[in-house]
Write a protein that holds these residues in place. Structure first.
Motif, PDB file in Angstrom:
ATOM      1  N   ARG A 196     -11.316 -16.080  50.854  1.00 24.54           N
ATOM      2  CA  ARG A 196     -11.172 -14.623  50.821  1.00 24.54           C
ATOM      3  C   ARG A 196     -12.372 -13.964  50.164  1.00 24.54           C
ATOM      4  N   ALA A 197     -13.496 -14.666  50.057  1.00 26.56           N
ATOM      5  CA  ALA A 197     -14.685 -14.119  49.407  1.00 26.56           C
ATOM      6  C   ALA A 197     -15.228 -12.895  50.126  1.00 26.56           C
ATOM      7  N   ASP A 198     -14.864 -12.692  51.385  1.00 27.32           N
ATOM      8  CA  ASP A 198     -15.363 -11.545  52.130  1.00 27.32           C
ATOM      9  C   ASP A 198     -14.570 -10.275  51.848  1.00 27.32           C
ATOM     10  N   ASP A 199     -13.455 -10.388  51.154  1.00 32.24           N
ATOM     11  CA  ASP A 199     -12.640  -9.220  50.862  1.00 32.24           C
ATOM     12  C   ASP A 199     -13.089  -8.587  49.550  1.00 32.24           C
ATOM     13  N   ILE A 200     -13.018  -7.280  49.484  1.00 32.02           N
ATOM     14  CA  ILE A 200     -13.510  -6.539  48.327  1.00 32.02           C
ATOM     15  C   ILE A 200     -12.390  -5.642  47.815  1.00 32.02           C
ATOM     16  N   VAL A 201     -12.172  -5.649  46.519  1.00 31.89           N
ATOM     17  CA  VAL A 201     -11.121  -4.831  45.911  1.00 31.89           C
ATOM     18  C   VAL A 201     -11.763  -3.831  44.954  1.00 31.89           C
ATOM     19  N   TRP A 202     -11.431  -2.564  45.149  1.00 29.32           N
ATOM     20  CA  TRP A 202     -11.862  -1.497  44.259  1.00 29.32           C
ATOM     21  C   TRP A 202     -10.614  -0.817  43.687  1.00 29.32           C
ATOM     22  N   ARG A 203     -10.802  -0.119  42.588  1.00 28.15           N
ATOM     23  CA  ARG A 203      -9.729   0.721  42.071  1.00 28.15           C
ATOM     24  C   ARG A 203     -10.319   2.043  41.591  1.00 28.15           C
ATOM     25  N   LEU A 204      -9.481   3.076  41.582  1.00 29.34           N
ATOM     26  CA  LEU A 204      -9.888   4.391  41.102  1.00 29.34           C
ATOM     27  C   LEU A 204      -8.654   5.136  40.624  1.00 29.34           C
ATOM     28  N   ARG A 205      -8.890   6.184  39.869  1.00 29.77           N
ATOM     29  CA  ARG A 205      -7.782   6.936  39.299  1.00 29.77           C
ATOM     30  C   ARG A 205      -7.152   7.879  40.323  1.00 29.77           C
ATOM     31  N   TRP A 206      -5.845   7.886  40.332  1.00 30.92           N
ATOM     32  CA  TRP A 206      -5.061   8.843  41.118  1.00 30.92           C
ATOM     33  C   TRP A 206      -4.073   9.460  40.139  1.00 30.92           C
ATOM     34  N   GLY A 207      -4.440  10.599  39.558  1.00 29.15           N
ATOM     35  CA  GLY A 207      -3.657  11.136  38.458  1.00 29.15           C
ATOM     36  C   GLY A 207      -3.880  10.264  37.231  1.00 29.15           C
ATOM     37  N   PRO A 208      -2.841   9.984  36.472  1.00 28.90           N
ATOM     38  CA  PRO A 208      -3.012   9.192  35.250  1.00 28.90           C
ATOM     39  C   PRO A 208      -3.094   7.691  35.491  1.00 28.90           C
ATOM     40  N   ASP A 209      -2.797   7.247  36.706  1.00 27.95           N
ATOM     41  CA  ASP A 209      -2.724   5.813  36.979  1.00 27.95           C
ATOM     42  C   ASP A 209      -3.805   5.367  37.952  1.00 27.95           C
ATOM     43  N   ARG A 258       0.086 -10.907  35.892  1.00 25.52           N
ATOM     44  CA  ARG A 258      -0.373 -11.864  34.882  1.00 25.52           C
ATOM     45  C   ARG A 258      -1.281 -11.195  33.861  1.00 25.52           C
ATOM     46  N   ALA A 259      -2.130 -10.266  34.345  1.00 24.79           N
ATOM     47  CA  ALA A 259      -3.076  -9.601  33.454  1.00 24.79           C
ATOM     48  C   ALA A 259      -2.446  -8.427  32.707  1.00 24.79           C
ATOM     49  N   GLY A 260      -1.208  -8.064  33.063  1.00 22.79           N
ATOM     50  CA  GLY A 260      -0.551  -6.927  32.422  1.00 22.79           C
ATOM     51  C   GLY A 260      -1.151  -5.598  32.825  1.00 22.79           C
ATOM     52  N   THR A 261      -1.782  -5.555  34.008  1.00 18.40           N
ATOM     53  CA  THR A 261      -2.408  -4.320  34.497  1.00 18.40           C
ATOM     54  C   THR A 261      -1.382  -3.505  35.268  1.00 18.40           C
ATOM     55  N   LEU A 262      -0.513  -2.845  34.536  1.00 15.99           N
ATOM     56  CA  LEU A 262       0.582  -2.080  35.128  1.00 15.99           C
ATOM     57  C   LEU A 262       0.445  -0.608  34.744  1.00 15.99           C
ATOM     58  N   SER A 263       1.243   0.237  35.388  1.00 18.37           N
ATOM     59  CA  SER A 263       1.229   1.666  35.069  1.00 18.37           C
ATOM     60  C   SER A 263       1.878   1.896  33.704  1.00 18.37           C
ATOM     61  N   ALA A 264       1.785   3.131  33.226  1.00 18.81           N
ATOM     62  CA  ALA A 264       2.404   3.471  31.938  1.00 18.81           C
ATOM     63  C   ALA A 264       3.906   3.234  31.975  1.00 18.81           C
ATOM     64  N   ALA A 265       4.491   3.324  33.185  1.00 15.75           N
ATOM     65  CA  ALA A 265       5.933   3.092  33.336  1.00 15.75           C
ATOM     66  C   ALA A 265       6.255   1.617  33.553  1.00 15.75           C
ATOM     67  N   GLY A 266       5.230   0.743  33.534  1.00 14.10           N
ATOM     68  CA  GLY A 266       5.458  -0.686  33.694  1.00 14.10           C
ATOM     69  C   GLY A 266       5.593  -1.126  35.138  1.00 14.10           C
ATOM     70  N   ARG A 267       5.081  -0.307  36.082  1.00 13.87           N
ATOM     71  CA  ARG A 267       5.179  -0.650  37.497  1.00 13.87           C
ATOM     72  C   ARG A 267       3.811  -1.043  38.053  1.00 13.87           C
ATOM     73  N   LEU A 268       3.832  -1.633  39.243  1.00 17.09           N
ATOM     74  CA  LEU A 268       2.600  -2.036  39.923  1.00 17.09           C
ATOM     75  C   LEU A 268       1.927  -0.816  40.546  1.00 17.09           C
ATOM     76  N   PRO A 269       0.601  -0.867  40.699  1.00 11.44           N
ATOM     77  CA  PRO A 269      -0.110   0.269  41.299  1.00 11.44           C
ATOM     78  C   PRO A 269       0.021   0.269  42.813  1.00 11.44           C
ATOM     79  N   PRO A 270      -0.119   1.451  43.444  1.00 12.79           N
ATOM     80  CA  PRO A 270      -0.170   1.478  44.907  1.00 12.79           C
ATOM     81  C   PRO A 270      -1.486   0.875  45.394  1.00 12.79           C
TER      82      PRO A 270
END
Length: 221
Positions: free
Chosen positions: A66-79, A114-126
């Protein structure tokens, strides 16, 4: 229901276009992809200045290609909102793409847990899963998982997975016209379509500078 066949040509192999992958390692490319090609007014609420690339270390040993796949993240509101870019360089269409997307997003979510990278409400990001396809053959694979599963009794209807992905078929987009102005994404897209009086040459020049590390991270004015 006819079962899609997976030929050897359709199995994932090493990419033959590392320069293409390099382009999507730049925040400017991802910003312009979101601005110009993702439908809906909700994109205006994204904080594009917070774009940051994520590690692909969540990929397990049996899916190491899966080395060809790229993951980015950005803010959408507070999360955070994640953008999963799956780059398809193969010339044939993968009929099981929706299954692959569901698998890879599951791996991403497992890593975030595993990394604990969850929202303030403890949910997964979209997550917005995007398939960038540059093959000559039109993409005809199902864009959701549901059509790939046989009908089931009504009681099981609520258990059917419905994973979908956003397809960007570059050649079809270019041939349809209506490309956004001053958008870096138009460079690779217009390069796949039929010639249109030199349109896209300026974009491709800026993309070349980006790929060589000599250009800025933003489109030239």
């Amino acid at each position: 229901m006819k079962t899609p066949k997976t030929s050897k040509a359709q199995r994932r192999g090493p990419t033959h276009d590392s320069g293409y992958k390099l382009l999507y390692g730049h925040a400017a490319m991802v910003r312009d992809l979101l601005r110009g090609f993702v439908p809906g007014d909700w994109v205006q609420a994204l904080d594009l200045e917070t774009l940051e690339r994520c590690s692909g270390s969540y990929v397990t040993d049996d899916l190491r290609d899966r080395a060809d796949d790229i993951v980015w993240r950005l803010r959408w509101g507070p999360d955070w909102l994640y953008v999963y870019l799956l780059l398809e360089f193969q010339s044939t269409v993968d009929p099981w793409m929706a299954v692959r997307i569901q698998t890879y997003l599951g791996l991403l979510y497992q890593d975030l847990i595993r990394a604990g990278t969850l929202s303030a409400a403890g949910r997964l990001p979209p997550v917005l899963p995007v398939v960038l396809y540059n093959g000559v053959t039109p993409w005809r694979a199902a864009e959701t998982l549901e059509p790939l599963i046989e009908p089931a009794p009504p009681l099981l209807e609520c258990y059917r997975p419905r994973q979908a992905y956003l397809l960007l078929d570059e050649q079809r987009i270019a041939n349809a016209g209506s490309l956004p102005e001053r958008n870096l994404q138009c460079g690779p897209v217009s390069a796949r379509g039929e010639p249109r009086r030199g349109r896209g040459d300026g974009h491709r020049a800026r993309l070349a500078r980006l790929a060589q590390g000599t250009g800025t991270d933003r489109p030239a004015p």
